[in-house]
Design a protein around this motif. Sequence first.
Motif, PDB file in Angstrom:
ATOM      1  N   ALA A 286      45.838  34.487  56.837  1.00 34.83           N
ATOM      2  CA  ALA A 286      46.213  35.369  55.731  1.00 34.83           C
ATOM      3  C   ALA A 286      45.054  36.299  55.389  1.00 34.83           C
ATOM      4  CB  ALA A 286      46.600  34.530  54.507  1.00 34.83           C
ATOM      5  N   ALA A 287      43.832  35.774  55.373  1.00 34.43           N
ATOM      6  CA  ALA A 287      42.651  36.575  55.042  1.00 34.43           C
ATOM      7  C   ALA A 287      42.469  37.696  56.069  1.00 34.43           C
ATOM      8  CB  ALA A 287      41.406  35.689  54.993  1.00 34.43           C
ATOM      9  N   ARG A 288      42.757  37.382  57.306  1.00 31.30           N
ATOM     10  CA  ARG A 288      42.636  38.374  58.376  1.00 31.30           C
ATOM     11  C   ARG A 288      43.632  39.515  58.165  1.00 31.30           C
ATOM     12  NH1 ARG A 288      40.383  37.195  63.776  1.00 31.30           N
ATOM     13  NH2 ARG A 288      39.906  35.106  63.061  1.00 31.30           N
ATOM     14  N   ASP A 289      44.856  39.156  57.770  1.00 29.98           N
ATOM     15  CA  ASP A 289      45.880  40.165  57.452  1.00 29.98           C
ATOM     16  C   ASP A 289      45.438  41.047  56.279  1.00 29.98           C
ATOM     17  OD1 ASP A 289      47.880  40.006  59.255  1.00 29.98           O
ATOM     18  OD2 ASP A 289      49.408  39.284  57.844  1.00 29.98           O
TER      19      ASP A 289
ATOM     20  N   GLY B 237      40.935  47.013  54.526  1.00 23.90           N
ATOM     21  CA  GLY B 237      39.881  47.736  55.235  1.00 23.90           C
ATOM     22  C   GLY B 237      38.540  47.706  54.543  1.00 23.90           C
ATOM     23  N   SER B 238      37.882  48.867  54.529  1.00 25.18           N
ATOM     24  CA  SER B 238      36.455  48.908  54.203  1.00 25.18           C
ATOM     25  C   SER B 238      36.145  48.651  52.733  1.00 25.18           C
ATOM     26  CB  SER B 238      35.857  50.243  54.625  1.00 25.18           C
ATOM     27  OG  SER B 238      36.395  51.255  53.796  1.00 25.18           O
ATOM     28  N   VAL B 239      37.147  48.577  51.860  1.00 29.11           N
ATOM     29  CA  VAL B 239      36.823  48.214  50.473  1.00 29.11           C
ATOM     30  C   VAL B 239      36.431  46.740  50.381  1.00 29.11           C
ATOM     31  CG1 VAL B 239      38.301  49.980  49.475  1.00 29.11           C
ATOM     32  CG2 VAL B 239      39.183  47.660  49.771  1.00 29.11           C
ATOM     33  N   ILE B 240      36.721  45.968  51.433  1.00 31.72           N
ATOM     34  CA  ILE B 240      36.239  44.586  51.475  1.00 31.72           C
ATOM     35  C   ILE B 240      34.802  44.619  51.979  1.00 31.72           C
ATOM     36  CG2 ILE B 240      36.504  42.306  52.530  1.00 31.72           C
ATOM     37  CD1 ILE B 240      39.480  42.825  52.703  1.00 31.72           C
ATOM     38  N   TYR B 241      33.876  44.203  51.108  1.00 34.94           N
ATOM     39  CA  TYR B 241      32.479  44.291  51.546  1.00 34.94           C
ATOM     40  C   TYR B 241      31.925  42.952  52.017  1.00 34.94           C
ATOM     41  CZ  TYR B 241      31.172  42.459  46.936  1.00 34.94           C
ATOM     42  OH  TYR B 241      31.050  41.682  45.826  1.00 34.94           O
ATOM     43  N   GLY B 242      32.649  41.886  51.798  1.00 40.47           N
ATOM     44  CA  GLY B 242      32.139  40.599  52.264  1.00 40.47           C
ATOM     45  C   GLY B 242      33.105  39.474  51.969  1.00 40.47           C
TER      46      GLY B 242
ATOM     47  N   LEU C 263      37.694  36.987  49.556  1.00 37.99           N
ATOM     48  CA  LEU C 263      37.263  38.287  50.066  1.00 37.99           C
ATOM     49  C   LEU C 263      36.848  39.155  48.884  1.00 37.99           C
ATOM     50  CD1 LEU C 263      40.060  38.930  52.702  1.00 37.99           C
ATOM     51  CD2 LEU C 263      37.708  38.177  53.112  1.00 37.99           C
ATOM     52  N   ARG C 264      35.723  39.830  49.023  1.00 34.81           N
ATOM     53  CA  ARG C 264      35.211  40.623  47.895  1.00 34.81           C
ATOM     54  C   ARG C 264      35.458  42.108  48.132  1.00 34.81           C
ATOM     55  NH1 ARG C 264      33.142  36.870  44.598  1.00 34.81           N
ATOM     56  NH2 ARG C 264      32.586  34.971  45.704  1.00 34.81           N
ATOM     57  N   THR C 265      36.098  42.734  47.149  1.00 32.21           N
ATOM     58  CA  THR C 265      36.408  44.158  47.246  1.00 32.21           C
ATOM     59  C   THR C 265      35.872  44.859  46.006  1.00 32.21           C
ATOM     60  OG1 THR C 265      38.464  44.327  45.953  1.00 32.21           O
ATOM     61  CG2 THR C 265      38.646  43.389  48.155  1.00 32.21           C
ATOM     62  N   TYR C 266      35.774  46.163  46.089  1.00 37.55           N
ATOM     63  CA  TYR C 266      35.362  46.907  44.901  1.00 37.55           C
ATOM     64  C   TYR C 266      36.134  48.208  44.870  1.00 37.55           C
ATOM     65  CZ  TYR C 266      33.348  50.317  47.802  1.00 37.55           C
ATOM     66  OH  TYR C 266      33.246  51.302  48.728  1.00 37.55           O
ATOM     67  N   GLY C 267      36.277  48.746  43.671  1.00 37.31           N
ATOM     68  CA  GLY C 267      36.732  50.122  43.516  1.00 37.31           C
ATOM     69  C   GLY C 267      38.232  50.360  43.555  1.00 37.31           C
ATOM     70  N   LEU C 268      39.053  49.306  43.636  1.00 36.61           N
ATOM     71  CA  LEU C 268      40.497  49.513  43.655  1.00 36.61           C
ATOM     72  C   LEU C 268      41.134  48.946  42.393  1.00 36.61           C
ATOM     73  CD1 LEU C 268      41.475  48.502  47.292  1.00 36.61           C
ATOM     74  CD2 LEU C 268      41.128  50.797  46.368  1.00 36.61           C
ATOM     75  N   PRO C 269      42.211  49.579  41.884  1.00 36.94           N
ATOM     76  CA  PRO C 269      42.931  48.983  40.750  1.00 36.94           C
ATOM     77  C   PRO C 269      43.664  47.714  41.208  1.00 36.94           C
ATOM     78  CG  PRO C 269      43.607  51.287  41.110  1.00 36.94           C
ATOM     79  CD  PRO C 269      42.798  50.863  42.294  1.00 36.94           C
TER      80      PRO C 269
ATOM     81  N   GLU D 172      34.831  45.300  40.572  1.00 38.81           N
ATOM     82  CA  GLU D 172      35.093  44.430  41.714  1.00 38.81           C
ATOM     83  C   GLU D 172      36.364  43.607  41.505  1.00 38.81           C
ATOM     84  OE1 GLU D 172      31.514  42.749  43.806  1.00 38.81           O
ATOM     85  OE2 GLU D 172      30.812  42.758  41.755  1.00 38.81           O
ATOM     86  N   ILE D 173      37.048  43.327  42.594  1.00 39.02           N
ATOM     87  CA  ILE D 173      38.159  42.379  42.576  1.00 39.02           C
ATOM     88  C   ILE D 173      37.933  41.386  43.708  1.00 39.02           C
ATOM     89  CG2 ILE D 173      40.651  42.057  42.849  1.00 39.02           C
ATOM     90  CD1 ILE D 173      41.058  44.902  41.884  1.00 39.02           C
ATOM     91  N   ASP D 174      37.912  40.111  43.362  1.00 38.10           N
ATOM     92  CA  ASP D 174      37.873  39.084  44.403  1.00 38.10           C
ATOM     93  C   ASP D 174      39.308  38.717  44.742  1.00 38.10           C
ATOM     94  OD1 ASP D 174      35.179  39.096  44.015  1.00 38.10           O
ATOM     95  OD2 ASP D 174      35.114  37.200  42.921  1.00 38.10           O
ATOM     96  N   VAL D 175      39.617  38.712  46.010  1.00 43.87           N
ATOM     97  CA  VAL D 175      40.942  38.266  46.456  1.00 43.87           C
ATOM     98  C   VAL D 175      40.770  36.850  46.994  1.00 43.87           C
ATOM     99  CG1 VAL D 175      42.884  38.724  47.990  1.00 43.87           C
ATOM    100  CG2 VAL D 175      41.558  40.635  47.061  1.00 43.87           C
ATOM    101  N   LYS D 176      41.467  35.895  46.366  1.00 51.88           N
ATOM    102  CA  LYS D 176      41.336  34.491  46.784  1.00 51.88           C
ATOM    103  C   LYS D 176      42.594  34.046  47.497  1.00 51.88           C
ATOM    104  CE  LYS D 176      38.238  32.805  43.281  1.00 51.88           C
ATOM    105  NZ  LYS D 176      37.872  31.609  42.521  1.00 51.88           N
ATOM    106  N   VAL D 177      42.410  33.461  48.640  1.00 49.99           N
ATOM    107  CA  VAL D 177      43.541  32.929  49.394  1.00 49.99           C
ATOM    108  C   VAL D 177      43.434  31.412  49.377  1.00 49.99           C
ATOM    109  CG1 VAL D 177      44.701  32.892  51.625  1.00 49.99           C
ATOM    110  CG2 VAL D 177      43.407  34.923  50.920  1.00 49.99           C
ATOM    111  N   HIS D 178      44.486  30.752  48.921  1.00 47.00           N
ATOM    112  CA  HIS D 178      44.505  29.283  48.891  1.00 47.00           C
ATOM    113  C   HIS D 178      45.663  28.764  49.716  1.00 47.00           C
ATOM    114  CE1 HIS D 178      42.054  28.531  45.002  1.00 47.00           C
ATOM    115  NE2 HIS D 178      41.377  29.121  45.951  1.00 47.00           N
ATOM    116  N   ALA D 179      45.366  27.816  50.581  1.00 47.27           N
ATOM    117  CA  ALA D 179      46.429  27.161  51.343  1.00 47.27           C
ATOM    118  C   ALA D 179      46.298  25.656  51.154  1.00 47.27           C
ATOM    119  CB  ALA D 179      46.310  27.530  52.814  1.00 47.27           C
ATOM    120  N   ARG D 180      47.412  24.993  50.920  1.00 51.30           N
ATOM    121  CA  ARG D 180      47.428  23.537  50.777  1.00 51.30           C
ATOM    122  C   ARG D 180      48.237  22.924  51.911  1.00 51.30           C
ATOM    123  NH1 ARG D 180      45.849  22.185  45.598  1.00 51.30           N
ATOM    124  NH2 ARG D 180      46.040  23.990  44.227  1.00 51.30           N
TER     125      ARG D 180
END
Lengths: 431, 431
Positions: free
Chosen positions: A248-251, A257-262, A193-199, A226-234
């Motif tokens: 998890a990504a849905r949570d 919220g809206s800081v996730i742009y894609g 998930l791609r976000t921007y603007g947050l520490p 930008e901060i990319d949030v990566k979710v990995h499940a094995r």
Amino acid sequence: LQNCAVAPITRPMTAALLGIGTELSRGDLINSNGTWLARELTELGYEVTAIDVVDDEPNRIVSALVRLAEAHELVICTGGLGPTTDDLTTACGSMALGAELVLDEPSVLAITERLARFGRTLNDSNRKQAYFPKGAEILPNDWGTAPGFSIMLRGTKFYFLPGVPSEMKALFERRVVPSLGLPLERTPAEVVLRTYGLPESFVNDQLDGIAALHNVIIGYRVRFPEIDVKVHARDPDRVAAEARAEAAARDIFRRLGSVIYGRGEVTLPGVLGQALLGSGLSLGVAESCTGGLTASLITAEAGASRWFRGGVVAYSNDVKSGLLQVDPRIIDTKGAVSVEVAQAMAIGVCRALAAQVGVSVTGIAGPDGGSAEKPVGTVCFGVESPAGTRSEIRRFAGDRQQIQRAAAFHALSLILSDPSLTEQRRAMFTE
Amino acid sequence: LQNCAVAPITRPMTAALLGIGTELSRGDLINSNGTWLARELTELGYEVTAIDVVDDEPNRIVSALVRLAEAHELVICTGGLGPTTDDLTTACGSMALGAELVLDEPSVLAITERLARFGRTLNDSNRKQAYFPKGAEILPNDWGTAPGFSIMLRGTKFYFLPGVPSEMKALFERRVVPSLGLPLERTPAEVVLRTYGLPESFVNDQLDGIAALHNVIIGYRVRFPEIDVKVHARDPDRVAAEARAEAAARDIFRRLGSVIYGRGEVTLPGVLGQALLGSGLSLGVAESCTGGLTASLITAEAGASRWFRGGVVAYSNDVKSGLLQVDPRIIDTKGAVSVEVAQAMAIGVCRALAAQVGVSVTGIAGPDGGSAEKPVGTVCFGVESPAGTRSEIRRFAGDRQQIQRAAAFHALSLILSDPSLTEQRRAMFTE
């Protein structure tokens, strides 16, 4: 390595990375290749226990190769494959192996063709890049002149890749990963998930508990702002792994919220372009303190000409009142950095460029120019669109470059959140 | 080490750096401490031959310490001095040395006082940070809780510093450097020349023989499309070292010519700004394929408002014929990517922005839009100045981003080489 696909996985395989080059060991260049590869290999299920750097000294390179072979199952070396006399990696690989260097004709041909496309001819320096240790498997490089190669050294698989990050990454993804023969369950299910603007610390706090709840690993990749949030499940069951990553990504989406742009392989200008195209709207930008950076982020995107008309860099007040027709009295009474001027700039750029949507940025990037009332980092934005005219004032932290980047990203995000576009924003999760 | 100050220097002392921590080896964190220390030590005259990273596994940490002791005279380790259970560095230093851990009462006191200032009391985790290998020299930390320490291990001086960059840097500067006892002549004389637009292999070939001729070391730092050429000379006689570096730099300047835009801590936009200010001229830019990047490079420079009026990003042809008043018939007959349009854009941007010097860029950055006649990478430039109107066509290699960067730098350099400015360009060498 080939046997891993059939053997049950009881412990992760160990891997090491070696960056070769005096520019690294002297500290002129940071070993970002090592960190990038470590992250990729970790995500592929390897245990990376060493990231080493050695200078361009043949004896030390050879001993590093031999030493790393003894303690690891996979070693990836980067750098030192260039055409210059201080590029010694191939020769050292040869020495460590006790094999002679042989010329690879297909590589000579590929290098010659690549050079010809840029109007250059093959010289001795370039020819050097077509020699490899006898028996090496060659990894053709479609992204630069230096091919990579792989050898087995004392039972350990070694890959040698060029040091230029774009070429290294392309060779790793296209040549190395497919040849590792990883069983499917070692590759985690991934959602990015791609976000921007947050520490980063804020994002981390917000997502507290999600990893445990869904039995996933959450990682961050920061490329300011930008901060990319990566979710990995094995999971041995691929479908189960994907379901956990998705839940998890849905949570995460609900919390941030809206800081996730894609999600996935998208960029903020790319998402913005899709939204504008979908709405049949064109964009113009008017920039003061970001000085062309907003336009530059947009035009880094191929195909932007379908929705981007252009921009005005109004660095001096004359240009604001001239090309952008901002009333000079507003500049005098409210100041060049004001929501009133920002609003007038957004309206002006729509008119000047015949664009349907306009965004403007005017602020104080520093280090000078701040005041008690409007300190360095104060930035005003204006948006003009079929939905109306808006403006906003923000304060960004950091140095000049960070303030400019944060402001340019914020300008893009302001357009994306404009009421004339929100309906067009692509759904990230299928309901 | 103390003896070096009196002994004649025949070769630089070797140093190595070790970053300790699984967050580094997994690639979650880049080893910026290693690169920072490498640069500092290089400037102090050390030859840094290795920057290694090892994970939080005691056996691997101990072997890394022993291995680095064998091949180096100085080793600085960072990380793993914190209060948590995965901070194992001190225990491993102790093991490598074969010395027991002993509690240092002054450190207990210092940590207790520091915690008290933040309203906290000493717990067992914090107390752990006051244990050191018997015989270690303790480096008090006034900037955080974890003190550093130094030991002699197999004849090699080891320093152990915390991983938090601000604490590491403070301890290095205040505790480590003063204890190294460095003589002045160990710092090499350095000249840095800044070039742009040449392939590394070409620069290397052009400079063939200079290192041997002047007994200097030549290094390169590539930040596309720029290459910094660094000349280092070492000599017990400081004046002689400087003279050799200077003579070599002068030779390099003769061979590479105008692609060298400056020496020392300068940037191309900065040098350009100085030249424009010196000539009393103001600049405007008109960009198509670079899409704001040229303006963005200029405005990354603080103080650019003194000489930069602004820019027009004319991404669509309407904007070229509108704001920039390019005759639409020229666009129709010659194409948007043509020297004629480039020339008209440069003239137009001077008029639109009331700038005395104008530069324009119009080209095909790709990946689409190329043709047999004008392939991807074709870029046309125009310059309008008091010295007249010029234009130029070039072809750049690489991907979209590289073509855009190369073109933006070329636009800046075209202005710098304009006859209206050359007289103002700062002399790089005193004759």
